[in-house]
Enzyme design. Structure first.
Site, PDB file in Angstrom:
ATOM      1  CG  HIS A 125      -2.189  -0.962   0.990  1.00 37.95           C
ATOM      2  ND1 HIS A 125      -2.751  -0.920  -0.050  1.00 37.95           N
ATOM      3  CD2 HIS A 125      -2.620  -1.647   1.804  1.00 37.95           C
ATOM      4  CE1 HIS A 125      -3.684  -2.363   0.598  1.00 37.95           C
ATOM      5  NE2 HIS A 125      -3.328  -2.553   2.058  1.00 37.95           N
ATOM      6  CG  HIS A 161      -6.613  -5.242   1.883  1.00 41.11           C
ATOM      7  ND1 HIS A 161      -6.618  -6.400   2.744  1.00 41.11           N
ATOM      8  CD2 HIS A 161      -7.810  -4.764   2.127  1.00 41.11           C
ATOM      9  CE1 HIS A 161      -6.973  -6.070   3.640  1.00 41.11           C
ATOM     10  NE2 HIS A 161      -7.359  -5.700   3.793  1.00 41.11           N
ATOM     11  CG  ASP A 196      -5.414  -9.890   3.673  1.00 39.93           C
ATOM     12  OD1 ASP A 196      -4.713 -10.481   2.488  1.00 39.93           O
ATOM     13  OD2 ASP A 196      -4.836  -8.911   4.023  1.00 39.93           O
TER      14      ASP A 196
HETATM   15 ZN   LIG Z   1      -4.568  -6.827   2.884  1.00 39.73          ZN
END
Ligand SMILES: [Zn+2]
Length: 306
Positions: free
Chosen positions: A122, A161, A242
């Site tokens: 990220h 994500h 995740d």
């Molecule tokens: Zn993640």
């Protein structure tokens, strides 16, 4: 040749506040799950500044260094924190990824897994976010391109994500293919299918909440067909676990076997292209599922080099 494991105890010196999902215990959950595997265990070194500066400006590195607290925490955003040991941990996360690239390209090992935290995918050029400080996967890709002189590198991100940071860092880099599957809607909100990179070299596959492992594997079959056309000479994996059904931060329904199957598809493609694989730990927040999934992933790396 075997599979290398790059790690360092400094990963546990990056300490987040009580109750934070990206907790110190994640490190032991991963390492304990890999404890009995026949890996070539190596120390993740601190990245030299020049490696960080391929993806982040000096002002950013100076800002992070200056924000390290003497005790407690420094908040960088709502969920990204620095503790006194965070710079060492983050530098070794990036440095482990760089060292893994060096080791596979030197032919010392067939492939490598970098088990460090905090994660990296990220982090944008001048913005720490989503638990991440440095863009480890992008830094590893740029090491391969600019230091080793490779022409084409792929970064494959199956964390639940979107890898917005890796995407931002490699957006203009025509030598870097980037693909991400991720739940949408979900943090950080980027990763629509229309985001294709400045040279059409990126593939984003958003998945609806509840998407199961069979659909996840199908998504990766399509992604890898595109990746195969790009013909990478090195494959870097942003390995977040995740998307597991047990994960508390997302709502995909993959299990340990799905991570193994996707890893096998990646390794099969890489083997066909004679491209080594370097995998970097990203997310995964249910400790048991994280350990089991990371083990399943690394077992496939071990099988792939036999
Ligand atoms: Zn993640």
């Amino acid at each position: 040749m075997t599979t290398a494991l790059f790690t360092h105890p400094d990963a546990e010196r990056h300490i987040t506040p009580p109750g934070h999902a990206e907790q110190v215990a994640r490190q032991a959950a991963v390492l304990d799950a890999l404890a009995d595997l026949p890996l070539d265990r190596r120390e993740a070194p601190r990245a030299d500044e020049v490696e960080i500066l391929r993806c982040h400006p000096q002002s950013y590195l100076d800002r992070i260094r200056g924000a390290i607290p003497d005790e407690g925490w420094q908040m960088l955003d709502a969920d990204t924190h620095l503790s006194p040991g965070s710079l060492d941990a983050a530098l070794r996360g990036a440095g482990g990824a760089v060292a893994a690239v060096d080791a596979v390209l030197a032919g010392e090992v067939a492939n490598a897994f970098v088990a460090m935290r905090p994660p990296g995918h990220h982090a944008e050029r001048e913005t720490p976010m989503g638990f991440c400080i440095f863009g480890n996967a992008a830094i590893a890709a740029m090491r391969a391109l600019d230091h080793h002189g490779l022409d084409r590198v792929a970064v494959l991100d199956f964390d639940v994500h979107h890898g917005n940071g890796t995407q931002a860092l490699l957006w203009d880099e025509r030598r870097a293919f980037f693909a991400s599957s991720h739940q949408m809607p979900l943090y950080p909100g980027t990763g629509a299918a229309g985001e294709r990179g400045a040279h059409g070299q990126m593939v984003n596959v958003p998945l609806r909440p509840g998407t199961d492992g069979a659909a996840g594997q199908a998504a990766w079959r399509d992604i890898l067909a595109r990746c195969r056309d790009f013909a990478p000479q090195l494959v870097i994996v942003s390995a977040g676990f995740d998307a597991h059904a047990a994960d508390p931060l997302a709502q995909l329904n993959w299990d340990d076997d799905d991570f193994a199957a996707i890893t096998r598809m990646i390794c099969d493609m890489a083997a066909d292209l004679s491209a080594p694989v370097v995998s970097c730990l990203e997310g995964g927040y249910d400790l048991d599922a994280l350990g089991r999934s990371a083990r399943a992933h690394v077992q496939v790396l071990l099988e792939a080099q036999e």
